[in-house]
Motif scaffolding. Structure first.
Motif, PDB file in Angstrom:
ATOM      1  N   GLU A  36       0.813  -1.206   0.000  1.00 20.58           N
ATOM      2  CA  GLU A  36       0.000   0.000   0.000  1.00 20.58           C
ATOM      3  C   GLU A  36       0.849   1.260   0.000  1.00 20.58           C
ATOM      4  O   GLU A  36       0.439   2.299  -0.491  1.00 20.58           O
ATOM      5  CB  GLU A  36      -0.941   0.007   1.196  1.00 20.58           C
ATOM      6  CG  GLU A  36      -2.083  -0.971   1.056  1.00 20.58           C
ATOM      7  CD  GLU A  36      -3.067  -0.856   2.188  1.00 20.58           C
ATOM      8  OE1 GLU A  36      -3.119   0.201   2.838  1.00 20.58           O
ATOM      9  OE2 GLU A  36      -3.794  -1.832   2.413  1.00 20.58           O
ATOM     10  N   CYS A  37       2.057   1.172   0.531  1.00 19.45           N
ATOM     11  CA  CYS A  37       2.948   2.336   0.574  1.00 19.45           C
ATOM     12  C   CYS A  37       3.552   2.649  -0.793  1.00 19.45           C
ATOM     13  O   CYS A  37       4.142   3.699  -0.982  1.00 19.45           O
ATOM     14  CB  CYS A  37       4.060   2.122   1.597  1.00 19.45           C
ATOM     15  SG  CYS A  37       5.158   0.748   1.178  1.00 19.45           S
ATOM     16  N   GLY A  38       3.400   1.728  -1.746  1.00 13.14           N
ATOM     17  CA  GLY A  38       3.916   1.947  -3.088  1.00 13.14           C
ATOM     18  C   GLY A  38       5.198   1.208  -3.404  1.00 13.14           C
ATOM     19  O   GLY A  38       5.619   1.166  -4.550  1.00 13.14           O
ATOM     20  N   HIS A  39       5.833   0.612  -2.424  1.00 15.06           N
ATOM     21  CA  HIS A  39       7.058  -0.147  -2.670  1.00 15.06           C
ATOM     22  C   HIS A  39       6.727  -1.492  -3.303  1.00 15.06           C
ATOM     23  O   HIS A  39       5.735  -2.116  -2.961  1.00 15.06           O
ATOM     24  CB  HIS A  39       7.817  -0.383  -1.363  1.00 15.06           C
ATOM     25  CG  HIS A  39       8.426   0.847  -0.811  1.00 15.06           C
ATOM     26  ND1 HIS A  39       8.035   1.389   0.388  1.00 15.06           N
ATOM     27  CD2 HIS A  39       9.388   1.659  -1.300  1.00 15.06           C
ATOM     28  CE1 HIS A  39       8.745   2.478   0.614  1.00 15.06           C
ATOM     29  NE2 HIS A  39       9.575   2.659  -0.400  1.00 15.06           N
ATOM     30  N   TRP A  49       7.622  -5.072   5.038  1.00  8.99           N
ATOM     31  CA  TRP A  49       6.821  -3.874   4.796  1.00  8.99           C
ATOM     32  C   TRP A  49       6.256  -3.289   6.069  1.00  8.99           C
ATOM     33  O   TRP A  49       5.866  -2.132   6.105  1.00  8.99           O
ATOM     34  CB  TRP A  49       5.671  -4.178   3.862  1.00  8.99           C
ATOM     35  CG  TRP A  49       6.103  -4.515   2.482  1.00  8.99           C
ATOM     36  CD1 TRP A  49       7.332  -4.299   1.923  1.00  8.99           C
ATOM     37  CD2 TRP A  49       5.315  -5.125   1.489  1.00  8.99           C
ATOM     38  NE1 TRP A  49       7.338  -4.741   0.632  1.00  8.99           N
ATOM     39  CE2 TRP A  49       6.117  -5.255   0.337  1.00  8.99           C
ATOM     40  CE3 TRP A  49       4.001  -5.574   1.455  1.00  8.99           C
ATOM     41  CZ2 TRP A  49       5.645  -5.814  -0.824  1.00  8.99           C
ATOM     42  CZ3 TRP A  49       3.535  -6.128   0.287  1.00  8.99           C
ATOM     43  CH2 TRP A  49       4.345  -6.249  -0.834  1.00  8.99           C
ATOM     44  N   THR A  50       6.178  -4.063   7.122  1.00 10.45           N
ATOM     45  CA  THR A  50       5.613  -3.532   8.364  1.00 10.45           C
ATOM     46  C   THR A  50       6.481  -2.420   8.923  1.00 10.45           C
ATOM     47  O   THR A  50       6.019  -1.625   9.727  1.00 10.45           O
ATOM     48  CB  THR A  50       5.465  -4.651   9.415  1.00 10.45           C
ATOM     49  OG1 THR A  50       6.748  -5.226   9.654  1.00 10.45           O
ATOM     50  CG2 THR A  50       4.490  -5.707   8.937  1.00 10.45           C
ATOM     51  N   CYS A  52       7.896  -0.097   6.965  1.00  8.90           N
ATOM     52  CA  CYS A  52       7.912   1.000   6.004  1.00  8.90           C
ATOM     53  C   CYS A  52       7.301   2.249   6.627  1.00  8.90           C
ATOM     54  O   CYS A  52       6.242   2.194   7.238  1.00  8.90           O
ATOM     55  CB  CYS A  52       7.142   0.610   4.745  1.00  8.90           C
ATOM     56  SG  CYS A  52       7.154   1.908   3.508  1.00  8.90           S
ATOM     57  N   ARG A  53       7.966   3.369   6.456  1.00  7.99           N
ATOM     58  CA  ARG A  53       7.480   4.624   7.031  1.00  7.99           C
ATOM     59  C   ARG A  53       6.674   5.445   6.033  1.00  7.99           C
ATOM     60  O   ARG A  53       6.056   6.416   6.410  1.00  7.99           O
ATOM     61  CB  ARG A  53       8.657   5.451   7.531  1.00  7.99           C
ATOM     62  CG  ARG A  53       9.321   4.761   8.691  1.00  7.99           C
ATOM     63  CD  ARG A  53      10.469   5.555   9.205  1.00  7.99           C
ATOM     64  NE  ARG A  53      11.121   4.754  10.235  1.00  7.99           N
ATOM     65  CZ  ARG A  53      11.944   5.228  11.109  1.00  7.99           C
ATOM     66  NH1 ARG A  53      12.268   6.487  11.086  1.00  7.99           N
ATOM     67  NH2 ARG A  53      12.482   4.447  12.009  1.00  7.99           N
ATOM     68  N   ARG A  54       6.715   5.062   4.780  1.00  4.47           N
ATOM     69  CA  ARG A  54       5.951   5.781   3.771  1.00  4.47           C
ATOM     70  C   ARG A  54       4.521   5.262   3.782  1.00  4.47           C
ATOM     71  O   ARG A  54       4.276   4.106   3.536  1.00  4.47           O
ATOM     72  CB  ARG A  54       6.577   5.578   2.392  1.00  4.47           C
ATOM     73  CG  ARG A  54       6.022   6.526   1.364  1.00  4.47           C
ATOM     74  CD  ARG A  54       6.907   6.571   0.167  1.00  4.47           C
ATOM     75  NE  ARG A  54       6.366   5.665  -0.842  1.00  4.47           N
ATOM     76  CZ  ARG A  54       7.009   5.297  -1.931  1.00  4.47           C
ATOM     77  NH1 ARG A  54       8.235   5.701  -2.133  1.00  4.47           N
ATOM     78  NH2 ARG A  54       6.458   4.499  -2.800  1.00  4.47           N
ATOM     79  N   ARG A  55       3.575   6.109   4.067  1.00  3.53           N
ATOM     80  CA  ARG A  55       2.194   5.681   4.260  1.00  3.53           C
ATOM     81  C   ARG A  55       1.254   6.075   3.128  1.00  3.53           C
ATOM     82  O   ARG A  55       0.065   5.946   3.250  1.00  3.53           O
ATOM     83  CB  ARG A  55       1.648   6.266   5.561  1.00  3.53           C
ATOM     84  CG  ARG A  55       2.424   5.832   6.775  1.00  3.53           C
ATOM     85  CD  ARG A  55       2.128   4.391   7.104  1.00  3.53           C
ATOM     86  NE  ARG A  55       2.868   4.007   8.276  1.00  3.53           N
ATOM     87  CZ  ARG A  55       3.387   2.822   8.454  1.00  3.53           C
ATOM     88  NH1 ARG A  55       3.277   1.912   7.539  1.00  3.53           N
ATOM     89  NH2 ARG A  55       4.049   2.528   9.546  1.00  3.53           N
ATOM     90  N   THR A  56       1.766   6.567   2.029  1.00  6.34           N
ATOM     91  CA  THR A  56       0.895   6.975   0.952  1.00  6.34           C
ATOM     92  C   THR A  56       0.696   5.848  -0.037  1.00  6.34           C
ATOM     93  O   THR A  56       1.545   4.991  -0.198  1.00  6.34           O
ATOM     94  CB  THR A  56       1.493   8.190   0.193  1.00  6.34           C
ATOM     95  OG1 THR A  56       2.782   7.819  -0.300  1.00  6.34           O
ATOM     96  CG2 THR A  56       1.622   9.379   1.107  1.00  6.34           C
ATOM     97  N   ARG A  57      -0.432   5.859  -0.691  1.00 10.97           N
ATOM     98  CA  ARG A  57      -0.722   4.861  -1.712  1.00 10.97           C
ATOM     99  C   ARG A  57      -0.053   5.260  -3.020  1.00 10.97           C
ATOM    100  O   ARG A  57       0.113   6.435  -3.285  1.00 10.97           O
ATOM    101  CB  ARG A  57      -2.224   4.768  -1.949  1.00 10.97           C
ATOM    102  CG  ARG A  57      -2.960   4.140  -0.796  1.00 10.97           C
ATOM    103  CD  ARG A  57      -4.441   4.052  -1.168  1.00 10.97           C
ATOM    104  NE  ARG A  57      -5.122   3.197  -0.245  1.00 10.97           N
ATOM    105  CZ  ARG A  57      -5.283   1.886  -0.401  1.00 10.97           C
ATOM    106  NH1 ARG A  57      -4.786   1.286  -1.450  1.00 10.97           N
ATOM    107  NH2 ARG A  57      -5.922   1.169   0.485  1.00 10.97           N
TER     108      ARG A  57
END
Length: 62
Positions: A36-39, A49-50, A52-57
């Motif tokens: 969901e973060c885009g990675h 992924w848990t 991951c600090r990037r929270r944008t779609r």
């Protein structure tokens, strides 16, 4: 002209390999999944992924 085409082809191949490689294992994607973060990474790395600090779609297509 041939040397220009050769350099262009080499750059294109490097770019494609970079775009199709997992940033975690550095190999070509195997069963790629996008969080969901885009990675995007190989499916085996999903637990990472848990952290991951990037929270944008990622941007939606269409």
């Amino acid at each position: 002209v041939d040397s220009i085409a050769l350099r262009w082809g080499q750059r294109l191949a490097q770019s494609m390999q970079r775009d199709l490689s997992c940033p975690l294992c550095r190999e070509l994607f195997r069963e790629p999944v996008t969080a969901e973060c885009g990675h995007t990474s190989c499916g085996r790395w999903r637990p990472s992924w848990t952290r991951c600090r990037r929270r944008t779609r990622p941007p939606s297509s269409g």
